[in-house]
Write a protein that holds these residues in place. Structure first.
Motif, PDB file in Angstrom:
ATOM      1  N   ARG A  94      42.916  33.676  23.818  1.00 50.03           N
ATOM      2  CA  ARG A  94      43.529  34.993  23.706  1.00 50.03           C
ATOM      3  C   ARG A  94      42.546  36.057  23.232  1.00 50.03           C
ATOM      4  NH1 ARG A  94      48.717  34.232  24.786  1.00 50.03           N
ATOM      5  NH2 ARG A  94      49.669  32.191  24.394  1.00 50.03           N
ATOM      6  N   GLU A  97      41.442  37.997  26.338  1.00 47.61           N
ATOM      7  CA  GLU A  97      42.442  38.516  27.262  1.00 47.61           C
ATOM      8  C   GLU A  97      42.307  40.021  27.464  1.00 47.61           C
ATOM      9  OE1 GLU A  97      46.327  37.359  26.006  1.00 47.61           O
ATOM     10  OE2 GLU A  97      46.115  35.298  26.758  1.00 47.61           O
ATOM     11  N   GLY A  98      42.616  40.448  28.685  1.00 46.47           N
ATOM     12  CA  GLY A  98      42.588  41.858  29.027  1.00 46.47           C
ATOM     13  C   GLY A  98      43.416  42.081  30.265  1.00 46.47           C
ATOM     14  N   PRO A  99      43.475  43.319  30.753  1.00 44.53           N
ATOM     15  CA  PRO A  99      44.249  43.602  31.973  1.00 44.53           C
ATOM     16  C   PRO A  99      43.780  42.737  33.149  1.00 44.53           C
ATOM     17  CG  PRO A  99      43.595  45.623  30.878  1.00 44.53           C
ATOM     18  CD  PRO A  99      42.866  44.523  30.192  1.00 44.53           C
ATOM     19  N   GLY A 100      44.689  41.963  33.719  1.00 47.77           N
ATOM     20  CA  GLY A 100      44.360  41.117  34.868  1.00 47.77           C
ATOM     21  C   GLY A 100      43.527  39.905  34.533  1.00 47.77           C
ATOM     22  N   SER A 101      43.354  39.622  33.265  1.00 46.66           N
ATOM     23  CA  SER A 101      42.528  38.487  32.861  1.00 46.66           C
ATOM     24  C   SER A 101      43.231  37.689  31.774  1.00 46.66           C
ATOM     25  CB  SER A 101      41.174  38.969  32.347  1.00 46.66           C
ATOM     26  OG  SER A 101      40.394  37.882  31.896  1.00 46.66           O
ATOM     27  N   SER A 102      43.462  36.420  32.052  1.00 46.46           N
ATOM     28  CA  SER A 102      44.073  35.496  31.088  1.00 46.46           C
ATOM     29  C   SER A 102      43.192  34.260  30.984  1.00 46.46           C
ATOM     30  CB  SER A 102      45.488  35.107  31.532  1.00 46.46           C
ATOM     31  OG  SER A 102      46.312  36.239  31.638  1.00 46.46           O
ATOM     32  N   ASN A 123      40.203  32.050  34.933  1.00 43.84           N
ATOM     33  CA  ASN A 123      41.241  33.065  34.772  1.00 43.84           C
ATOM     34  C   ASN A 123      42.584  32.484  35.193  1.00 43.84           C
ATOM     35  OD1 ASN A 123      42.809  35.343  34.605  1.00 43.84           O
ATOM     36  ND2 ASN A 123      41.619  36.556  36.081  1.00 43.84           N
ATOM     37  N   GLU A 125      45.166  33.896  35.778  1.00 39.80           N
ATOM     38  CA  GLU A 125      45.837  34.722  36.772  1.00 39.80           C
ATOM     39  C   GLU A 125      45.687  34.134  38.170  1.00 39.80           C
ATOM     40  OE1 GLU A 125      47.599  37.551  36.159  1.00 39.80           O
ATOM     41  OE2 GLU A 125      47.296  37.245  34.004  1.00 39.80           O
TER      42      GLU A 125
END
Length: 338
Positions: A94, A97-102, A123, A125
């Motif tokens: 975590r 983590e960022g926008p569009g990235s897990s 990722n 995602e």
């Protein structure tokens, strides 16, 4: 001929598509496979499951080696595409983590060398389906296909292109119903051992008697039980100690190559007892056999079993293997009253 079926949990579409590109599929690949790959890559983007199906068909032609094997060969290189199938621990990161990235990390000691750390990040995602997230939590045995991005000492980092389940199947019907053909054979499955009582444990005296039985006597006794009259003398350049086409598994005849390790090898069998970098296993698998057998007078370490499995899963030619430890060897000798 066994074929590979892949069930995707994670799939990096761009990396897999590049791998399946016409320049990466050997000219010996079936025309239908090349047409399918080229057509899929030129039309609308295929789904993760379609790419996984094409990848499974292409893998036998791509000459990708298992990571444990090239590690022992001393041929690790950054940029090398490798495969590894074993248990990994998965966990979300975590902090990244960022926008569009897990980001999700996977890590484990290598199955053949507990002091070697294999790890990577991907990722989440790009998971094959939303429901897949629950399948990549905690410990899970998976097949990973990826590129070595760095290695130093006892640490190897992989950038995965694919994470999922690899199965070897005989035909489309098995593939449809998810019936995978196991590559490990157990001694009780050998037809010539049908008269051996593998269920009753050996007594201490029977195990002690084994330790006073020469390797040559064990080899000749097993050869006689199999029905193989031709037993070659040992010599330095041999790849195996016994080669026979008279073995059968549940009624199916197979050629088998056997490696015997006599009472002179003290203690449990480890990878190190099998020559420099375990090269005796490498030589055994160079035999033109469908079943490769490793025998020892005592315990056989899990790392050795895993190494035999690594070689058996070579995607260009998957084969069966069998482990015959001291207990099972003594049971066979007990049955024929050696």
């Amino acid at each position: 001929m066994k074929r590979i079926v892949l069930e995707p949990l994670f799939l990096h579409a761009e990396l897999v598509s590049a791998l399946l590109g016409r320049n990466r599929v050997r000219r010996s690949s079936p025309a239908s496979l090349r047409e399918t790959v080229e057509g899929a890559l030129s039309d609308s983007a295929p789904t993760a499951y379609e790419l996984a199906e094409m990848l499974g068909e292409a893998l036998p032609q791509l000459n990708i080696h298992e990571l444990q094997r090239i590690f022992h060969e001393g041929s690790l290189r950054v940029g090398t595409l490798v495969a590894i199938e074993q248990e990994f621990t998965f966990a979300r990161d975590r902090s990244l983590e960022g926008p569009g990235s897990s980001p999700m990390r996977f890590t484990a000691p290598m199955s053949t060398d507990a002091d070697v750390h294999v790890h990577g990040i991907f990722n989440a995602e790009r998971l094959a389906a939303a429901s897949t997230a629950g399948n990549l939590v905690g410990e899970r045995e998976v097949f990973v296909l990826g590129t070595i991005v760095r290695h130093s000492g006892r640490s190897i980092e992989i950038r995965p292109s694919f994470i999922g389940i690899r199965s070897y199947v005989k035909d489309d019907l098995d593939a449809l119903f998810g019936v995978s053909e196991p590559l490990r054979v157990y001694p009780s499955e050998i037809d010539q051992f049908s008269g051996v009582d593998f269920a009753t444990p050996c007594t201490p005296s029977e195990l002690q008697a084994l330790h006073h039985t020469s390797e040559d006597e064990v080899k000749r006794s097993i050869a006689a039980l199999i029905g193989e009259p031709f037993v070659a003398k040992d010599w330095g350049g041999e790849k195996s100690d016994l080669y026979t086409s008279r073995t059968s598994i549940r009624g199916n005849h197979v050629a088998s190559a056997w490696l015997f390790k006599g009472p002179g090898a003290n203690g449990p069998m480890t990878v190190r007892t099998l020559g420099k970098r375990g090269d005796q296993i490498d030589r055994l698998y160079s035999e033109p056999a469908d079943l490769l057998v490793l025998q020892h007078y005592r315990e056989i370490a899990t790392a050795v079993v895993n190494m035999m499995s690594v070689y058996a899963h070579q995607m260009s030619r998957p084969r069966k293997f069998m482990i015959l430890d001291g207990e099972d060897t003594a049971k066979i000798l007990r049955a024929i009253a050696v």
